[in-house]
Design a protein around this motif. Structure first.
Motif, short mmCIF file in Angstrom:
data_model
loop_
_atom_site.label_atom_id
_atom_site.label_comp_id
_atom_site.label_asym_id
_atom_site.label_seq_id
_atom_site.Cartn_x
_atom_site.Cartn_y
_atom_site.Cartn_z
N VAL A 64 24.34 15.06 -0.67
CA VAL A 64 22.80 14.46 -0.94
C VAL A 64 22.24 15.13 -2.58
N GLY A 65 21.55 14.02 -2.80
CA GLY A 65 20.91 14.20 -4.08
C GLY A 65 20.07 15.74 -4.32
N GLU A 66 20.47 16.55 -5.16
CA GLU A 66 19.48 17.72 -5.21
C GLU A 66 18.00 17.62 -5.30
N GLN A 67 17.33 16.41 -5.86
CA GLN A 67 16.19 16.22 -6.14
C GLN A 67 15.53 15.17 -4.78
N ASP A 68 16.35 15.09 -3.79
CA ASP A 68 15.85 14.32 -2.76
C ASP A 68 14.75 14.71 -1.86
N GLU A 69 13.61 13.94 -1.98
CA GLU A 69 12.36 14.36 -1.24
C GLU A 69 12.51 13.72 -0.03
N ALA A 70 13.02 12.54 0.31
CA ALA A 70 13.00 11.69 1.70
C ALA A 70 13.88 12.49 2.63
N THR A 71 14.97 12.92 2.27
CA THR A 71 15.82 13.61 3.05
C THR A 71 16.38 15.01 2.50
N PRO B 168 10.29 10.96 -10.30
CA PRO B 168 9.36 10.49 -11.41
C PRO B 168 9.71 10.29 -12.78
N ASP B 169 10.72 11.24 -13.17
CA ASP B 169 11.47 11.24 -14.60
C ASP B 169 12.51 10.14 -14.52
N PHE B 170 12.96 9.81 -13.48
CA PHE B 170 14.05 8.75 -13.56
C PHE B 170 13.36 7.45 -13.50
N GLN B 171 12.16 7.17 -12.81
CA GLN B 171 11.25 6.19 -12.73
C GLN B 171 10.82 5.77 -13.96
N ALA B 172 10.39 6.79 -14.72
CA ALA B 172 9.87 6.46 -16.06
C ALA B 172 10.91 5.98 -17.13
N GLN B 173 11.97 6.36 -16.83
CA GLN B 173 13.12 6.14 -17.92
C GLN B 173 13.98 4.71 -17.56
N HIS B 174 13.56 4.13 -16.32
CA HIS B 174 14.16 2.92 -15.94
C HIS B 174 13.24 2.03 -15.43
N ALA C 165 0.65 -1.24 -0.03
CA ALA C 165 0.03 -0.08 0.09
C ALA C 165 0.88 1.21 0.00
N ILE C 166 2.20 1.30 0.29
CA ILE C 166 3.02 2.41 0.43
C ILE C 166 3.97 2.21 -0.68
N SER C 167 4.01 1.15 -1.41
CA SER C 167 5.23 0.99 -2.58
C SER C 167 5.44 2.31 -3.28
N ASP C 168 4.33 2.66 -3.85
CA ASP C 168 4.51 3.94 -4.64
C ASP C 168 5.12 5.17 -4.06
N VAL C 169 4.61 5.15 -2.65
CA VAL C 169 5.21 6.27 -1.90
C VAL C 169 6.67 6.03 -1.58
N ALA C 170 7.21 4.81 -1.43
CA ALA C 170 8.52 4.43 -1.02
C ALA C 170 9.50 4.79 -2.51
N MET C 171 8.84 4.46 -3.45
CA MET C 171 9.39 4.58 -4.91
C MET C 171 9.77 6.04 -5.14
N ARG C 172 8.82 6.93 -4.87
CA ARG C 172 8.86 8.20 -5.02
C ARG C 172 9.95 8.89 -4.08
N ARG C 173 9.89 8.42 -2.86
CA ARG C 173 11.06 8.84 -2.16
C ARG C 173 12.40 8.55 -2.56
N LEU C 174 12.67 7.30 -2.91
CA LEU C 174 13.86 7.01 -3.53
C LEU C 174 14.21 7.70 -5.08
N PHE C 175 13.25 7.77 -5.85
CA PHE C 175 13.63 8.20 -7.06
C PHE C 175 12.52 9.37 -7.78
N CYS D 81 19.92 13.95 -8.98
CA CYS D 81 19.82 12.75 -8.41
C CYS D 81 18.59 13.01 -6.97
N ALA D 82 18.08 11.94 -6.80
CA ALA D 82 17.08 11.82 -5.43
C ALA D 82 17.98 11.11 -4.27
N HIS D 83 17.09 10.03 -3.66
CA HIS D 83 17.51 9.64 -2.34
C HIS D 83 18.84 8.47 -2.49
#
Length: 257
Positions: free
Chosen positions: A206-213, A154-160, A142-152, A236-238
């Motif tokens: 830190v990744g400049e696009q990090d939303e988690a931290t 959206p553009d990176f997710q779509a490309q990989h 139920a939180i897998s989408d949220v978890a992936m968004r915290r890691l990467f 980069c994100a997280h």
């Protein structure tokens, strides 16, 4: 090659020869997040990539982040034969590494803290409380989408898509109780008053696009440490070691001995 550390409670992969270098993985991922950088680091270091307590074949430990850090300190001493080691932590692994350095002065000769901090904002704390609550009621899926968004991003997710499938599967293998305990620990974490006691060189990244931290946390962390420098990883994100391994390795140059 895998080996068991800390009275056979911590499972770790080991490769290479040289000064010991430990890589601590994030909460939403696993040690495979270092697969793109570990082989190159193993050319210069004895590179040890443990599964943190409760992940993979490493036994869980009760008692919050301090207890996790104590267990990892035991593993570090075991693998390094008591010699001071370089410790790199990403995300949750960075918080563990920082807590370990605070609780066990002298265990690390250098720290690399990637995408972590000393304390979360109230919205950040609430995010962990929500993830723990939803996962308890509905499961990790139920939180897998949220978890992936915290890691990467959206553009990176779509490309990989293939990489994202693997990362989602890795997250869903996480022990739910271990995940919730970590969320609870991070939601209440505040190490700011103890940063002044960490007297080893620290590279904060830190990744400049990090939303988690978010980068603000890394700025605060670096400002509170006596011997820290800060590097921002562009685009980069997280999880920069996985998203942009060559950029990440390049950022380490000049800091690693």
């Amino acid at each position: 090659m895998d080996r068991l550390l800390a009275n056979e409670t911590v499972n770790a992969a080991q490769a290479g020869e040289g000064p010991p270098l430990f890589l601590f993985h994030s909460l939403l991922s696993d040690r495979a997040s270092f697969d793109a950088i570990a082989p190159e680091l193993a050319g210069s270091f004895q590179t040890i990539v443990p599964e943190l307590p409760g992940f993979g074949r490493s036994r869980p430990v009760a008692g919050g982040l301090a207890a996790v850090a104590d267990r990892m300190a035991e593993a570090v001493r075991d693998a390094a034969g008591g010699a001071p080691s370089i410790v790199l932590g990403n995300g949750y692994g960075g918080f563990v590494a920082l807590q370990m350095a605070i609780s066990h002065p002298g265990i690390a000769s250098r720290l690399i803290l990637a995408d972590c901090g000393a304390a979360f904002s109230e919205p950040g704390r609430e995010a962990f409380r929500n993830m723990a609550k939803i996962s308890r009621e509905k499961g990790l899926e139920a939180i897998s989408d949220v978890a992936m968004r915290r890691l990467f991003a959206p553009d990176f997710q779509a490309q990989h898509p293939d990489l994202m499938l693997g990362r989602r599967e890795a997250f869903l293998r996480t022990d739910p109780d271990v995940f919730r305990a970590a969320c609870d620990a991070l939601a209440s974490l505040d190490l700011r008053a103890e940063l002044a006691g960490v007297n080893v060189p620290v590279l904060v990244m830190v990744g400049e696009q990090d939303e988690a931290t978010p980068p603000l946390m890394s700025h605060e962390l670096a400002a509170g440490l006596p011997r820290a420098e800060l590097k921002i990883i562009p685009g980069c994100a997280h999880v920069p070691p996985l998203q942009a391994p060559q950029l990440f390795l390049g950022a380490l140059k000049g800091f690693l001995p």
